[in-house]
Design a protein around this motif. Structure first.
Motif, short mmCIF file in Angstrom:
data_model
loop_
_atom_site.label_atom_id
_atom_site.label_comp_id
_atom_site.label_asym_id
_atom_site.label_seq_id
_atom_site.Cartn_x
_atom_site.Cartn_y
_atom_site.Cartn_z
N GLU A 121 -5.98 42.25 24.01
CA GLU A 121 -6.96 41.50 24.80
C GLU A 121 -8.24 41.26 24.02
N ASP A 124 -7.57 38.56 21.49
CA ASP A 124 -7.54 37.25 22.15
C ASP A 124 -8.95 36.75 22.41
N ARG A 127 -10.51 35.34 19.25
CA ARG A 127 -10.02 33.98 18.99
C ARG A 127 -10.74 32.96 19.88
#
Length: 300
Positions: A121, A124, A127
């Motif tokens: 997580e 992510d 990103r």
């Protein structure tokens, strides 16, 4: 003379203070830093007011700073720290924030305790930060928390730091700051971890955000510099404790210690002696009024 980047961190210094500094006083202090020539300022964070009440007025502070420029006419770099998507949205909407900062922890315990995220997580989110800051024209700095070790009996080693910075470089992050979150690193460890990280991510600007006991601050700064570091975080007068260290004497490395140590090596920092003295004096005034440390703090 060789140049370095000095990042002043009032956000880190203030957020653990029990007494709330009024919005107008924060804005005046930050404005004065800019007028004294501080070009890079970690000024605000966009986190839950319930967890970090000192930062509840970050938008209001930025409203008062958005028009300010350096004597050169350039805009200062103003860093806003976020820990989730909601914070990112707030930071991108706040006027005057030029760079988003995110503390990416390589400690599973620390990451779960402070951000309630798994490793996947958190990656992510990095990103997403990269995509959205690029679209918005903002900078991005990723702080690698626990880069120099942790006290939580978890697997740790330079190879974990190397893998992390290599991944960050691979996905497109261009500024990283290695954080000694609990202030336990020796000068030798600062140097060896920094060199390993730089070797793993040679295309990235890698700085340090160190914590230390006051008597060891200069030698840690020098160790990082001699290892190749040219970006240093600090907090004037060393304001701000480090509740994760379990040592009341461990806190932010004083900016004046950074500047004096580097000046002795003939390094240009962009902050002259008079400006530094004035900045320390006004920080001392704030410290006298508000510096009753608590354990509420957002990690780096």
């Amino acid at each position: 003379m060789e140049n370095v980047t000095i990042v002043e961190c009032p956000r880190d210094a203030w957020q653990g203070l029990e007494q709330i500094i009024p919005t107008e006083e924060k804005a005046k202090y930050l404005s004065n830093l800019i007028s004294l020539g501080f070009r890079h300022i970690d000024a605000v964070s966009f986190v839950s007011p319930q967890h970090v009440p000192q930062m509840a007025d970050s938008e209001a502070v930025m409203q008062q700073l958005s028009h300010l420029k350096l004597a050169s006419g350039e805009r200062p770099e103003i860093i806003g720290i976020v820990v989730n998507s909601q914070g990112l949205d707030r930071a991108l909407a706040a006027p005057g924030v030029t760079t988003i900062g995110y503390p990416y922890s390589i400690s599973a315990y620390f990451r779960r305790a402070n951000a309630n995220m798994s490793r996947g997580e958190s990656r992510d989110l990095v990103r997403k930060l990269l995509r959205e800051t690029k679209t918005a024209g903002c900078g991005l700095v990723i702080y690698v928390s626990m880069a120099f070790g942790n006290p939580y009996e978890e697997p740790w080693g330079p190879e974990i730091v190397e893998e992390t910075v290599a991944w960050l470089q691979e996905i497109g992050v261009r500024t990283i700051s290695l954080a000694d979150t609990v202030g336990t690193a020796t000068p030798e460890e600062v140097a060896s971890v920094y060199r390993a990280a730089k070797k793993a991510a040679s295309e990235v600007t890698i700085g340090v955000h160190l914590h230390s006991r006051p008597d060891r601050a200069a030698e840690k700064v020098l160790a990082a510099y001699e290892a190749g570091c040219r970006r240093f975080d600090g907090a004037l007068t060393g304001l701000g404790g480090c509740p994760f260290a379990g040592d009341q004497l461990v806190g932010n490395i004083p900016t004046e210690a950074v500047l004096i140590t580097l000046a002795a090596r003939g390094v240009a920092t962009g902050i002259d002696t008079r400006s530094l003295a004035m900045a320390c004096a006004m920080t001392g005034d704030l410290r006298e009024k508000y510096a009753h440390e608590s354990t509420s703090s957002l990690p780096n």
